[in-house]
Write an enzyme that holds these catalytic residues in place. Structure first.
Site, mmCIF file in Angstrom:
data_model
loop_
_atom_site.group_PDB
_atom_site.id
_atom_site.type_symbol
_atom_site.label_atom_id
_atom_site.label_comp_id
_atom_site.label_asym_id
_atom_site.label_seq_id
_atom_site.Cartn_x
_atom_site.Cartn_y
_atom_site.Cartn_z
ATOM 1 N N LYS A 22 82.270 2.624 -134.988
ATOM 2 C CA LYS A 22 80.793 2.728 -134.989
ATOM 3 C C LYS A 22 80.372 4.167 -135.271
ATOM 4 C CE LYS A 22 78.588 3.195 -130.909
ATOM 5 N NZ LYS A 22 77.725 4.374 -130.807
ATOM 6 N N ASN A 23 81.043 5.119 -134.614
ATOM 7 C CA ASN A 23 80.598 6.515 -134.702
ATOM 8 C C ASN A 23 81.041 7.211 -135.979
ATOM 9 O OD1 ASN A 23 79.283 6.091 -132.343
ATOM 10 N ND2 ASN A 23 80.707 7.227 -131.052
ATOM 11 N N ARG A 96 69.814 7.086 -131.041
ATOM 12 C CA ARG A 96 69.763 8.531 -131.208
ATOM 13 C C ARG A 96 70.400 8.990 -132.501
ATOM 14 N NH1 ARG A 96 68.707 11.603 -128.013
ATOM 15 N NH2 ARG A 96 70.193 13.112 -128.817
ATOM 16 N N CYS A 120 68.086 9.662 -123.180
ATOM 17 C CA CYS A 120 68.655 8.318 -123.045
ATOM 18 C C CYS A 120 69.305 8.252 -121.664
ATOM 19 C CB CYS A 120 69.645 8.026 -124.166
ATOM 20 S SG CYS A 120 71.268 8.670 -123.865
ATOM 21 N N ARG A 125 70.037 14.920 -123.892
ATOM 22 C CA ARG A 125 70.550 14.883 -125.275
ATOM 23 C C ARG A 125 69.578 15.522 -126.267
ATOM 24 N NH1 ARG A 125 73.409 9.269 -126.258
ATOM 25 N NH2 ARG A 125 74.501 10.452 -127.854
ATOM 26 N N PRO A 126 69.356 16.806 -126.111
ATOM 27 C CA PRO A 126 68.459 17.521 -127.037
ATOM 28 C C PRO A 126 69.050 17.572 -128.452
ATOM 29 C CG PRO A 126 69.642 19.062 -125.656
ATOM 30 C CD PRO A 126 69.992 17.702 -125.147
ATOM 31 N N VAL A 127 68.236 18.014 -129.402
ATOM 32 C CA VAL A 127 68.710 18.156 -130.787
ATOM 33 C C VAL A 127 68.499 19.592 -131.269
ATOM 34 C CG1 VAL A 127 68.447 15.735 -131.436
ATOM 35 C CG2 VAL A 127 66.483 17.293 -131.645
ATOM 36 N N ASP A 128 68.414 20.519 -130.322
ATOM 37 C CA ASP A 128 68.145 21.921 -130.691
ATOM 38 C C ASP A 128 69.185 22.498 -131.646
ATOM 39 O OD1 ASP A 128 69.757 21.518 -128.330
ATOM 40 O OD2 ASP A 128 69.818 23.697 -128.100
ATOM 41 N N LEU A 129 70.436 22.074 -131.504
ATOM 42 C CA LEU A 129 71.489 22.634 -132.385
ATOM 43 C C LEU A 129 71.315 22.129 -133.822
ATOM 44 C CD1 LEU A 129 74.563 22.265 -130.002
ATOM 45 C CD2 LEU A 129 73.132 24.286 -130.378
ATOM 46 N N ASP A 309 83.557 9.070 -123.980
ATOM 47 C CA ASP A 309 83.266 7.654 -124.233
ATOM 48 C C ASP A 309 84.298 6.714 -123.632
ATOM 49 O OD1 ASP A 309 81.808 8.106 -127.557
ATOM 50 O OD2 ASP A 309 81.080 8.520 -125.541
ATOM 51 N N ARG A 401 75.976 -3.187 -128.870
ATOM 52 C CA ARG A 401 75.729 -1.971 -129.661
ATOM 53 C C ARG A 401 77.037 -1.366 -130.158
ATOM 54 N NH1 ARG A 401 71.686 2.356 -127.348
ATOM 55 N NH2 ARG A 401 72.374 3.148 -129.369
HETATM 56 C C1 EPZ Z 1 78.230 11.530 -130.322
HETATM 57 O O1 EPZ Z 1 76.946 11.694 -129.763
HETATM 58 C C2 EPZ Z 1 78.580 10.064 -130.128
HETATM 59 N N1 EPZ Z 1 77.613 9.232 -130.847
HETATM 60 C C3 EPZ Z 1 78.564 9.739 -128.636
HETATM 61 O O2 EPZ Z 1 78.977 8.383 -128.496
HETATM 62 C C4 EPZ Z 1 79.576 10.628 -127.926
HETATM 63 O O3 EPZ Z 1 79.536 10.376 -126.544
HETATM 64 C C5 EPZ Z 1 79.240 12.105 -128.209
HETATM 65 O O4 EPZ Z 1 79.200 12.340 -129.630
HETATM 66 C C6 EPZ Z 1 80.257 13.062 -127.595
HETATM 67 O O5 EPZ Z 1 81.532 12.763 -128.111
HETATM 68 C C7 EPZ Z 1 77.762 9.066 -132.175
HETATM 69 O O6 EPZ Z 1 78.654 9.614 -132.800
HETATM 70 C C8 EPZ Z 1 76.756 8.160 -132.849
HETATM 71 P P1 EPZ Z 1 76.943 15.608 -129.030
HETATM 72 P P2 EPZ Z 1 76.130 13.078 -130.021
HETATM 73 O O7 EPZ Z 1 75.873 16.137 -129.902
HETATM 74 O O8 EPZ Z 1 76.403 13.567 -131.397
HETATM 75 C C9 EPZ Z 1 74.640 18.501 -126.154
HETATM 76 C C10 EPZ Z 1 78.842 6.171 -127.780
HETATM 77 O O9 EPZ Z 1 78.988 5.683 -126.655
HETATM 78 N N2 EPZ Z 1 73.785 18.801 -127.326
HETATM 79 O O10 EPZ Z 1 78.363 15.944 -129.338
HETATM 80 O O11 EPZ Z 1 74.725 12.849 -129.624
HETATM 81 C C11 EPZ Z 1 74.401 17.090 -125.645
HETATM 82 O O12 EPZ Z 1 73.299 17.069 -124.761
HETATM 83 C C12 EPZ Z 1 78.046 7.442 -127.938
HETATM 84 O O13 EPZ Z 1 79.336 5.704 -128.823
HETATM 85 C C13 EPZ Z 1 72.851 19.829 -127.230
HETATM 86 O O14 EPZ Z 1 72.718 20.480 -126.183
HETATM 87 O O15 EPZ Z 1 76.824 14.018 -128.963
HETATM 88 C C14 EPZ Z 1 75.690 16.761 -124.959
HETATM 89 O O16 EPZ Z 1 75.637 17.279 -123.634
HETATM 90 C C15 EPZ Z 1 77.431 7.896 -126.624
HETATM 91 N N3 EPZ Z 1 72.066 20.100 -128.295
HETATM 92 C C16 EPZ Z 1 76.733 17.534 -125.763
HETATM 93 O O17 EPZ Z 1 76.021 18.487 -126.545
HETATM 94 C C17 EPZ Z 1 72.187 19.417 -129.475
HETATM 95 O O18 EPZ Z 1 71.449 19.726 -130.446
HETATM 96 C C18 EPZ Z 1 77.523 16.664 -126.717
HETATM 97 O O19 EPZ Z 1 76.583 15.987 -127.530
HETATM 98 C C19 EPZ Z 1 73.142 18.378 -129.564
HETATM 99 C C20 EPZ Z 1 73.932 18.100 -128.477
#
Ligand code: EPZ
Length: 422
Positions: A22-23, A96, A120, A125-129, A309, A401
């Site tokens: 999925k991911n 997301r 969620c 889960r911010p998107v600042d990065l 996960d 999902r």
């Molecule tokens: C991906 O989510 C996966 N989703 C998630 O799987 C997975 O848990 C996660 O990576 C970690 O491995 C998909 O690939 C669709 P991150 P993502 O950005 O990209 C923080 C599932 O069950 N962060 O690596 O959203 C964030 O808050 C899902 O299949 C920021 O602070 O994860 C988190 O604490 C759940 N700012 C950490 O980084 C940002 O701009 C990791 O998040 C982005 C993230």
């Protein structure tokens, strides 16, 4: 809403086909926005999230040939005639990963309006990065009325970007955007998940020049345009890990065909420490266990560490292990919502901040429980498979999902499991 009913205590036996990841599928579908040529993806899993992404891309004007809803299989996506660069809230809030359209839209169409995804169940889960990285590439970002307005009238320019945390989504968003930026982009502290390498493999076949994907430093030489390709999606390592734990917790013997050991090194190491047999086979992974397993301590980390996960799933295994296990969750701030539900089944778990202390008990007892998020719902299924008596899980839409035909796959392995339509 549908429920799932399980009668526990039956060891799983046989072979299960692991679906496409999925991911990996979600960013790969978004990659279609980068070109006006058709992109064909095979081994697409039949999941609700895939349907949601297809709806979002169709909303933008992407032409999608899809076998059938939730059917999975092969998708062909064509973004030659996009009609919109707006990703609306009602779609983005469902999933997301919708935020991944931001980078490709700005890169190819020089503008994008994408709803902020909101939080969620597992965290803010911010998107600042994502946004900071796009600004480094020359995009102008304005947040207004819950939407991200991004523009780059002169196109994106390559840059050096240092990610504060190795965010999977930010790495994917920026890597895709950089393929059409002018000049070289270097992503430092990039996420190393295998899904990123799979995305880069597809982008490379489309003509992108990417080096280092899967490491913490990714170099992208931007180019004018990309072509189409046919890409077969990698196997889902999280689904594979979930079924490995299902085999272990029921004391069964299962072959996970299509699973790749190199994508599951940390979970395999953990299972072996607990006393589970895990052997590589040419078709995938063989997993077997009998008798009570030993408790293991673990902490989740970005890849190649133990994946967040699979945290809920390994916790269930520890609830019936011999001894106590300390489990640390470092990636998300609220990913222990499965704990109260497991307690209803007799598990002995104490949570303090990002740590959970699991004291092994002889057996879990079946009970009515409620799913709260995707991976928590799969952990309740595992608990039901191991528990004495009947477990009924509500809110199972979470399962759909991320797990393709889970009740059919488990029933084929000998589980007494059925979906109860509401
Ligand atoms: C991906 O989510 C996966 N989703 C998630 O799987 C997975 O848990 C996660 O990576 C970690 O491995 C998909 O690939 C669709 P991150 P993502 O950005 O990209 C923080 C599932 O069950 N962060 O690596 O959203 C964030 O808050 C899902 O299949 C920021 O602070 O994860 C988190 O604490 C759940 N700012 C950490 O980084 C940002 O701009 C990791 O998040 C982005 C993230």
């Amino acid at each position: 809403m549908d429920k799932i009913r399980i009668l526990g205590g039956r060891p799983l036996h046989g072979e299960v086909e692991i679906s496409g990841a999925k991911n990996a599928a979600l960013p790969l579908m978004v990659a279609s926005l980068l070109t006006d040529a058709p992109l064909t993806l095979s081994r697409v899993p039949g999941l609700a999230d895939i349907d949601t992404m297809a709806r979002l891309l169709a909303e933008l004007g992407v032409d999608i040939e899809m076998p059938e809803k939730n059917g999975g299989g092969t998708l062909t996506l064509n973004a030659a005639a996009l009609t919109s660069t707006v990703a609306p809230y009602e779609l983005v809030r469902r999933m997301r990963a919708s935020i991944l359209v931001l980078g490709p839209l700005v890169a190819r169409f020089r503008e994008a309006t994408v709803s902020l995804p909101g939080g969620c169940a597992i965290g803010t889960r911010p998107v600042d990065l994502h946004l900071a990285g796009l600004e480094r590439l020359g995009a102008r970002i304005v947040l207004e009325d819950g939407y991200i307005h991004a523009s780059a009238p002169g196109g994106l320019k390559g840059a050096e970007i240092h990610l504060a945390t190795p965010s999977v989504g930010a790495t994917e968003n920026l890597m895709m955007a950089a393929t059409l930026a002018d000049g070289e982009t270097v992503l430092h502290n990039a996420a190393r998940e295998p899904e990123i390498a799979d995305l880069a493999l597809c982008l490379g076949a489309m003509g992108a020049d990417i080096a280092g994907a899967g490491s913490d430093c990714v170099r992208i030489q931007g180019g004018a345009s990309l072509s189409g390709t046919h890409h077969r999606i990698m196997a889902d390592r999280i689904e594979a890990g979930t079924y490995a734990i299902a085999a272990a917790i029921t004391g069964g013997k299962v072959v996970l065909s299509g699973a790749r050991a190199e994508h599951l090194a940390a979970p395999i190491d953990c299972l072996r420490q607990a006393g589970v047999t895990v052997e590589e086979r040419n078709t995938g992974l063989f997993v077997a266990a009998n008798g009570r397993l030993g408790a293991v301590n673990l902490t989740t980390h970005p890849y190649p560490g133990f994946p967040t996960d699979l945290q809920a799933q390994i916790m269930v295994l520890m609830t019936v292990a011999k001894g106590s296990s300390l489990i640390g969750e470092t990636v998300f701030e609220n990913r222990f919502m499965h704990v109260p539900e497991l307690a209803r089944m007799g598990a002995d778990i104490s949570v303090s901040g990002g740590n959970a202390l699991v004291r092994g008990v002889e057996r879990l007892r079946g009970a009515p429980v409620m799913a709260t998020d995707l991976r928590a719902s799969s952990c309740l299924v595992l608990a039901g498979l191991a528990a004495e008596g009947e477990t009924v899980i509500s809110r199972v839409y979470h399962l759909g999902r991320g797990y393709e035909r889970i009740e059919k796959k488990l029933a084929a392995l000998g589980a007494d499991i059925e979906r109860i339509a509401s």
